[in-house]
Write an enzyme that holds these catalytic residues in place. Structure first.
Site, PDB file in Angstrom:
ATOM      1  N   ARG A 269       0.839  -1.218   0.000  1.00  0.00           N
ATOM      2  CA  ARG A 269       0.000   0.000   0.000  1.00  0.00           C
ATOM      3  C   ARG A 269       0.863   1.253   0.000  1.00  0.00           C
ATOM      4  NH1 ARG A 269      -3.513  -1.579   5.111  1.00  0.00           N
ATOM      5  NH2 ARG A 269      -1.369  -1.929   5.731  1.00  0.00           N
TER       6      ARG A 269
ATOM      7  N   LYS B  30       2.953 -14.702 -14.607  1.00  0.00           N
ATOM      8  CA  LYS B  30       4.308 -14.353 -15.068  1.00  0.00           C
ATOM      9  C   LYS B  30       4.788 -13.177 -14.216  1.00  0.00           C
ATOM     10  CE  LYS B  30       6.775 -14.144 -19.456  1.00  0.00           C
ATOM     11  NZ  LYS B  30       7.806 -15.120 -19.164  1.00  0.00           N
TER      12      LYS B  30
HETATM   13  N1  PMP Z   1       7.650 -21.172 -19.236  1.00  0.00           N
HETATM   14  C1  PMP Z   1       8.299 -20.185 -18.620  1.00  0.00           C
HETATM   15  C2  PMP Z   1       8.723 -20.381 -17.210  1.00  0.00           C
HETATM   16  C3  PMP Z   1       8.573 -18.984 -19.287  1.00  0.00           C
HETATM   17  O1  PMP Z   1       9.205 -17.993 -18.673  1.00  0.00           O
HETATM   18  C4  PMP Z   1       8.165 -18.846 -20.632  1.00  0.00           C
HETATM   19  C5  PMP Z   1       8.421 -17.566 -21.367  1.00  0.00           C
HETATM   20  N2  PMP Z   1       9.767 -17.366 -21.624  1.00  0.00           N
HETATM   21  C6  PMP Z   1       7.513 -19.922 -21.246  1.00  0.00           C
HETATM   22  C7  PMP Z   1       7.247 -21.066 -20.516  1.00  0.00           C
HETATM   23  C8  PMP Z   1       7.053 -19.834 -22.662  1.00  0.00           C
HETATM   24  O2  PMP Z   1       5.943 -18.989 -22.740  1.00  0.00           O
HETATM   25  P1  PMP Z   1       5.631 -18.113 -24.019  1.00  0.00           P
HETATM   26  O3  PMP Z   1       5.461 -19.080 -25.140  1.00  0.00           O
HETATM   27  O4  PMP Z   1       4.401 -17.397 -23.682  1.00  0.00           O
HETATM   28  O5  PMP Z   1       6.815 -17.225 -24.226  1.00  0.00           O
END
Ligand code: PMP
Length: 309
Positions: free
Chosen positions: A122, A168
């Protein structure tokens, strides 16, 4: 032969030109001035989300899908992106144009922003957003021609009950540990299992096998990112009459596969010919792999969000 000792095999975001401009919180600044506060929680705690995107000959591949994943990752960690999806798309295109890049790797990062030394988000009043566009250096061409060798490492993929690997986020430390374990053994990529010992994915790529004509990849609930390249390959398999299934896979399944390959935005589609010293199939990139590699390359030439320089 193990791989990874050669300096050339470094990939991903190597910076190939020094005068590039970076989008940083609404402004374009030279790379040397693109700086973030040491009090930014992205840096202090890995508190943020990101995307890696590609453009091919002035077409940004799967831009909408990447921005949706970014938004959803942000939503899950209660980090509202500072720009709308349309504004983010415009900022990405403008960054590509300013750097006159036809073919690029695009890194979009949103952090919690500057706070104090405590955890409390926060106190981070404004998220930081930056966009880096640069040239990309993929794995060496020989990996695409002859296939690569990978090794299973001890560090397992995040538990879905902890930080779900579908997000991510900037928390990549256990993937980095896995990468270190692989490179310590002179391999360039690591196979990561989940906490139950099932195959999850690699440190930056999803994994596929082909067995008896059926393409198989682990379901993401076992601990993998919902890769955008993974989905593109599943769609292409369908169009090319290659049946595809999400399946719980063990190392035994991988060792006895007819073909295997990895998918990812940076790596695209790269054949795997040895896992933990076991030959996969003939030990050469298989027919279905080569078909999908070529279909993927064609797709990137055809589809995407167009921009002009
Ligand atoms: N797994 C991980 C842990 C990643 O970081 C990524 C992306 N580099 C992928 C899979 C592949 O995902 P994308 O095809 O969306 O790049």
């Amino acid at each position: 032969m193990k791989q990874g000792s050669s300096k050339k095999s470094k990939m991903e975001t190597q910076t190939l030109h020094s005068d590039l401009e970076v989008y940083l919180n609404g402004s374009f600044v030279p790379k040397s001035e693109a700086k973030i506060s040491v009090f930014d929680h992205g840096l202090l705690y890995g508190d943020g989300v990101f995307e890696g995107i590609r453009s091919y000959n002035c077409l940004v591949f799967k831009l909408k899908e990447h921005l949706t994943r970014l938004k959803e990752s942000g939503h899950s960690i209660m980090l509202e992106l500072p720009l709308s999806t349309a504004q983010l798309a415009d900022a990405i295109i403008e960054t590509l144009k300013r750097n006159r890049l036809r073919d690029a790797y695009i890194r979009v990062v949103v952090t919690r922003g500057e706070g104090d030394l405590g955890l409390d988000p926060r106190l981070c009043r404004k998220p930081s957003l930056f966009i880096i566009t640069d040239k990309i250096v993929l794995y060496p061409e020989s990996y695409y021609r002859n296939g690569m060798e990978i090794i299973t490492v001890p560090t397992v993929r995040n538990l879905p009950e902890a930080i779900n690997p579908a997000l991510k986020t900037l928390n990549y430390l256990n993937n980095i540990m896995a990468k270190i374990e692989a490179t310590n053994s002179k391999y360039n990529e690591a196979l990561m299992l989940n906490h139950q010992g099932y195959v999850a994915e690699c440190t930056g790529d999803n994994i596929f096998i082909l067995k008896n004509g059926i393409l198989q990849t682990p379901p993401t609930y076992l601990g993998a990112l919902k890769g955008i390249t993974r989905q593109a390959i599943m769609d292409l398999a369908l169009r090319n009459d290659i049946p595809c299934q999400e399946r719980v896979l063990t190392r035994h399944d991988l060792f006895n596969a007819d073909e295997s390959f990895l998918t990812g935005t940076a790596a695209e589609v790269v054949p795997v010919v040895k896992i933990d010293s076991r030959c996969i199939g003939t030990g050469k990139p298989g027919k279905a792999t080569r078909k999908l590699m070529s279909a993927f390359r064609d797709l990137t030439k055809r589809e995407g969000t167009r921009y002009t320089l």
